[in-house]
Design a protein around this motif. Sequence first.
Motif, PDB file in Angstrom:
ATOM      1  N   LEU A 110       0.854  -1.187   0.000  1.00 45.00           N
ATOM      2  CA  LEU A 110       0.000   0.000   0.000  1.00 45.00           C
ATOM      3  C   LEU A 110       0.889   1.236   0.000  1.00 45.00           C
ATOM      4  O   LEU A 110       1.687   1.440   0.921  1.00 45.00           O
ATOM      5  CB  LEU A 110      -0.914  -0.009   1.216  1.00 45.00           C
ATOM      6  N   SER A 111       0.740   2.056  -1.027  1.00 38.66           N
ATOM      7  CA  SER A 111       1.646   3.206  -1.206  1.00 38.66           C
ATOM      8  C   SER A 111       1.502   4.240  -0.112  1.00 38.66           C
ATOM      9  O   SER A 111       2.432   5.024   0.138  1.00 38.66           O
ATOM     10  CB  SER A 111       1.401   3.856  -2.571  1.00 38.66           C
ATOM     11  N   SER A 112       0.356   4.282   0.559  1.00 35.75           N
ATOM     12  CA  SER A 112       0.111   5.298   1.580  1.00 35.75           C
ATOM     13  C   SER A 112       0.590   4.868   2.968  1.00 35.75           C
ATOM     14  O   SER A 112       0.444   5.623   3.933  1.00 35.75           O
ATOM     15  CB  SER A 112      -1.383   5.619   1.650  1.00 35.75           C
ATOM     16  N   ARG A 113       1.158   3.658   3.054  1.00 37.80           N
ATOM     17  CA  ARG A 113       1.617   3.141   4.345  1.00 37.80           C
ATOM     18  C   ARG A 113       3.127   2.935   4.313  1.00 37.80           C
ATOM     19  O   ARG A 113       3.688   2.541   3.297  1.00 37.80           O
ATOM     20  CB  ARG A 113       0.920   1.820   4.687  1.00 37.80           C
ATOM     21  N   THR A 114       3.779   3.187   5.445  1.00 36.75           N
ATOM     22  CA  THR A 114       5.214   2.981   5.550  1.00 36.75           C
ATOM     23  C   THR A 114       5.524   1.484   5.530  1.00 36.75           C
ATOM     24  O   THR A 114       4.624   0.639   5.597  1.00 36.75           O
ATOM     25  CB  THR A 114       5.752   3.575   6.855  1.00 36.75           C
ATOM     26  N   ALA A 115       6.817   1.171   5.462  1.00 31.29           N
ATOM     27  CA  ALA A 115       7.223  -0.235   5.516  1.00 31.29           C
ATOM     28  C   ALA A 115       6.699  -0.883   6.794  1.00 31.29           C
ATOM     29  O   ALA A 115       6.161  -1.997   6.769  1.00 31.29           O
ATOM     30  CB  ALA A 115       8.748  -0.335   5.445  1.00 31.29           C
ATOM     31  N   PHE A 116       6.840  -0.197   7.926  1.00 28.46           N
ATOM     32  CA  PHE A 116       6.335  -0.721   9.204  1.00 28.46           C
ATOM     33  C   PHE A 116       4.840  -0.994   9.116  1.00 28.46           C
ATOM     34  O   PHE A 116       4.362  -2.073   9.502  1.00 28.46           O
ATOM     35  CB  PHE A 116       6.626   0.282  10.326  1.00 28.46           C
ATOM     36  N   ASP A 117       4.095  -0.028   8.590  1.00 25.03           N
ATOM     37  CA  ASP A 117       2.639  -0.160   8.559  1.00 25.03           C
ATOM     38  C   ASP A 117       2.173  -1.214   7.566  1.00 25.03           C
ATOM     39  O   ASP A 117       1.136  -1.853   7.776  1.00 25.03           O
ATOM     40  CB  ASP A 117       2.001   1.186   8.233  1.00 25.03           C
ATOM     41  N   ASN A 118       2.932  -1.406   6.471  1.00 25.50           N
ATOM     42  CA  ASN A 118       2.579  -2.475   5.535  1.00 25.50           C
ATOM     43  C   ASN A 118       2.744  -3.846   6.191  1.00 25.50           C
ATOM     44  O   ASN A 118       1.903  -4.726   6.023  1.00 25.50           O
ATOM     45  CB  ASN A 118       3.442  -2.390   4.277  1.00 25.50           C
ATOM     46  N   VAL A 119       3.825  -4.013   6.940  1.00 26.14           N
ATOM     47  CA  VAL A 119       4.047  -5.284   7.632  1.00 26.14           C
ATOM     48  C   VAL A 119       3.003  -5.489   8.724  1.00 26.14           C
ATOM     49  O   VAL A 119       2.550  -6.608   8.977  1.00 26.14           O
ATOM     50  CB  VAL A 119       5.468  -5.341   8.219  1.00 26.14           C
ATOM     51  N   ALA A 120       2.597  -4.391   9.365  1.00 21.41           N
ATOM     52  CA  ALA A 120       1.642  -4.466  10.468  1.00 21.41           C
ATOM     53  C   ALA A 120       0.222  -4.755  10.010  1.00 21.41           C
ATOM     54  O   ALA A 120      -0.606  -5.208  10.820  1.00 21.41           O
ATOM     55  CB  ALA A 120       1.677  -3.154  11.252  1.00 21.41           C
ATOM     56  N   LEU A 121      -0.080  -4.523   8.743  1.00 20.81           N
ATOM     57  CA  LEU A 121      -1.461  -4.600   8.269  1.00 20.81           C
ATOM     58  C   LEU A 121      -2.168  -5.911   8.610  1.00 20.81           C
ATOM     59  O   LEU A 121      -3.299  -5.885   9.133  1.00 20.81           O
ATOM     60  CB  LEU A 121      -1.504  -4.341   6.762  1.00 20.81           C
ATOM     61  N   PRO A 122      -1.589  -7.082   8.346  1.00 21.57           N
ATOM     62  CA  PRO A 122      -2.311  -8.325   8.688  1.00 21.57           C
ATOM     63  C   PRO A 122      -2.601  -8.446  10.181  1.00 21.57           C
ATOM     64  O   PRO A 122      -3.624  -9.018  10.570  1.00 21.57           O
ATOM     65  CB  PRO A 122      -1.341  -9.430   8.233  1.00 21.57           C
ATOM     66  N   LEU A 146      15.801  -4.625   6.958  1.00 15.40           N
ATOM     67  CA  LEU A 146      15.226  -3.294   6.711  1.00 15.40           C
ATOM     68  C   LEU A 146      14.895  -2.559   8.000  1.00 15.40           C
ATOM     69  O   LEU A 146      13.985  -1.727   8.036  1.00 15.40           O
ATOM     70  CB  LEU A 146      13.955  -3.421   5.853  1.00 15.40           C
ATOM     71  N   SER A 147      15.622  -2.839   9.060  1.00 17.23           N
ATOM     72  CA  SER A 147      15.317  -2.179  10.331  1.00 17.23           C
ATOM     73  C   SER A 147      15.476  -0.661  10.238  1.00 17.23           C
ATOM     74  O   SER A 147      14.831   0.085  10.988  1.00 17.23           O
ATOM     75  CB  SER A 147      16.211  -2.732  11.440  1.00 17.23           C
ATOM     76  N   ASP A 148      16.303  -0.193   9.310  1.00 11.45           N
ATOM     77  CA  ASP A 148      16.514   1.245   9.147  1.00 11.45           C
ATOM     78  C   ASP A 148      15.547   1.872   8.148  1.00 11.45           C
ATOM     79  O   ASP A 148      15.639   3.068   7.861  1.00 11.45           O
ATOM     80  CB  ASP A 148      17.948   1.524   8.708  1.00 11.45           C
ATOM     81  N   LYS A 149      14.629   1.081   7.616  1.00  9.91           N
ATOM     82  CA  LYS A 149      13.686   1.591   6.603  1.00  9.91           C
ATOM     83  C   LYS A 149      12.244   1.538   7.101  1.00  9.91           C
ATOM     84  O   LYS A 149      11.307   1.659   6.306  1.00  9.91           O
ATOM     85  CB  LYS A 149      13.790   0.761   5.314  1.00  9.91           C
ATOM     86  N   ALA A 150      12.041   1.386   8.399  1.00  5.98           N
ATOM     87  CA  ALA A 150      10.690   1.206   8.940  1.00  5.98           C
ATOM     88  C   ALA A 150       9.764   2.367   8.583  1.00  5.98           C
ATOM     89  O   ALA A 150       8.565   2.166   8.328  1.00  5.98           O
ATOM     90  CB  ALA A 150      10.750   1.036  10.459  1.00  5.98           C
ATOM     91  N   GLY A 151      10.291   3.587   8.549  1.00  4.39           N
ATOM     92  CA  GLY A 151       9.460   4.754   8.285  1.00  4.39           C
ATOM     93  C   GLY A 151       9.388   5.162   6.824  1.00  4.39           C
ATOM     94  O   GLY A 151       8.761   6.190   6.502  1.00  4.39           O
ATOM     95  N   ARG A 152      10.011   4.400   5.938  1.00  2.47           N
ATOM     96  CA  ARG A 152      10.008   4.758   4.522  1.00  2.47           C
ATOM     97  C   ARG A 152       8.741   4.256   3.834  1.00  2.47           C
ATOM     98  O   ARG A 152       8.191   3.210   4.176  1.00  2.47           O
ATOM     99  CB  ARG A 152      11.230   4.158   3.821  1.00  2.47           C
ATOM    100  N   TYR A 153       8.321   5.001   2.807  1.00  2.59           N
ATOM    101  CA  TYR A 153       7.170   4.602   1.997  1.00  2.59           C
ATOM    102  C   TYR A 153       7.653   3.798   0.782  1.00  2.59           C
ATOM    103  O   TYR A 153       8.829   3.912   0.379  1.00  2.59           O
ATOM    104  CB  TYR A 153       6.385   5.839   1.553  1.00  2.59           C
ATOM    105  N   PRO A 154       6.773   2.984   0.179  1.00  2.00           N
ATOM    106  CA  PRO A 154       7.192   2.163  -0.961  1.00  2.00           C
ATOM    107  C   PRO A 154       7.892   2.946  -2.069  1.00  2.00           C
ATOM    108  O   PRO A 154       8.842   2.448  -2.682  1.00  2.00           O
ATOM    109  CB  PRO A 154       5.868   1.553  -1.448  1.00  2.00           C
ATOM    110  N   ALA A 155       7.450   4.171  -2.329  1.00  2.00           N
ATOM    111  CA  ALA A 155       8.062   4.989  -3.388  1.00  2.00           C
ATOM    112  C   ALA A 155       9.522   5.311  -3.083  1.00  2.00           C
ATOM    113  O   ALA A 155      10.288   5.659  -3.993  1.00  2.00           O
ATOM    114  CB  ALA A 155       7.269   6.274  -3.589  1.00  2.00           C
ATOM    115  N   GLU A 156       9.915   5.192  -1.826  1.00  2.00           N
ATOM    116  CA  GLU A 156      11.287   5.497  -1.422  1.00  2.00           C
ATOM    117  C   GLU A 156      12.162   4.247  -1.355  1.00  2.00           C
ATOM    118  O   GLU A 156      13.337   4.342  -0.976  1.00  2.00           O
ATOM    119  CB  GLU A 156      11.284   6.173  -0.044  1.00  2.00           C
ATOM    120  N   LEU A 157      11.621   3.099  -1.738  1.00  2.00           N
ATOM    121  CA  LEU A 157      12.339   1.836  -1.633  1.00  2.00           C
ATOM    122  C   LEU A 157      12.652   1.265  -3.010  1.00  2.00           C
ATOM    123  O   LEU A 157      11.916   1.500  -3.980  1.00  2.00           O
ATOM    124  CB  LEU A 157      11.502   0.814  -0.850  1.00  2.00           C
ATOM    125  N   SER A 158      13.739   0.530  -3.088  1.00  2.00           N
ATOM    126  CA  SER A 158      14.074  -0.175  -4.330  1.00  2.00           C
ATOM    127  C   SER A 158      13.172  -1.392  -4.487  1.00  2.00           C
ATOM    128  O   SER A 158      12.450  -1.788  -3.554  1.00  2.00           O
ATOM    129  CB  SER A 158      15.536  -0.619  -4.300  1.00  2.00           C
TER     130      SER A 158
END
Length: 361
Positions: A110-122, A146-158
């Motif tokens: 989900l583009s509107s959720r950070t990496a942390f929030d995407n993992v948390a969704l289920p 990816l412990s240092d990318k928890a607050g990044r959004y999908p658009a900011e990730l490779s």
Amino acid sequence: MNALSPSVDVNATPMVRFEAVGKTFGGTGGHPAFTALTGVDYTVQRGAIAGIIGRSGAGKSTLIRLVNGLEVPSAGKVFVDGVDVAALDAAGLRALRREVGMIFQHFNLLSSRTAFDNVALPLEIAGVGADAIRAKVLPLLDLVGLSDKAGRYPAELSGGQKQRVGIARALATSPKLLLSDEATSALDPETTQSILELLKRINADLGLTVLLITHEMEVVKTVASDVAVIDGGRIVEQGRTFDVFTRPQHETTRSLLSAASGGAKLPEWISADLKPAPQPGDRALVRLVFFGETAFQPLTARLVAEIGPDVNILAGAIDEIAGEPFGSLVVSYPAEPAVLERAARFYAETGLTTEVIGYGV
């Protein structure tokens, strides 16, 4: 036991079992019927990494969707950990899907959720509290690097980082089975390798069974302990990955292998002029395959000693399949009856696997 899945217990209840599975779409309301799967029998042992490989349209995506109940078989049964998936009610299916994680080709984040929030969704959907979610998600992000990318959004990730988020999300509900739907197809080779290494580590550290579908032989060769080849909705070949790769029995398997990297390949200017039968003055071109005990023996030198010095090495490669060494050489020598007889005797005595490619000058 095998190199990739040391925890496999072949005596335990299989994690996944397909029994005479068929799937037909359409056939109602004037729409013609399409048969996607026919008579599929396949077993994935607990703790294994198993691959189902086939070309586009072969039926592999339909097959994997039967495992988590996204599709229902038209014939036969699909069992997950001994449970008939099609017999489950809505509550049973929800419980099953919490035990079956899935990672996708295009990540499905989900583009509107950070990496942390995407993992948390289920976990949010399951009603888990915020503190418990944090205690679960942070170690998972650390597990996938990816412990240092928890607050990044999908658009900011490779692409590779997005897939790692997808893997962490698939692990959030502590599943016992992980399904991979062409999970590396959108990634470059280097990133693909890192994702496959991660899957192997998850399999080993968590004891998680992994079932992946792919059209890439390189993926299966690297990560899968067992493989099934699907073509036209049927399983045409299956077995240990090493056995299938080194002794392919079906034409579809051989075709897929020919497109994969690895193995000794002749230059086109040599292979284009090969003949199926020898003529006077021709040389025999033979592929020698080394694996198991033969992989560590100086058999090429012994071949020269046996049949004479007129042996040319035309191509060669060293590889690893499912954690086991594998190599091949293409050699040529005079196609004279006496030489061919000595070579055949040598191959029989040493157990060396060979294939006559053809004859040429």
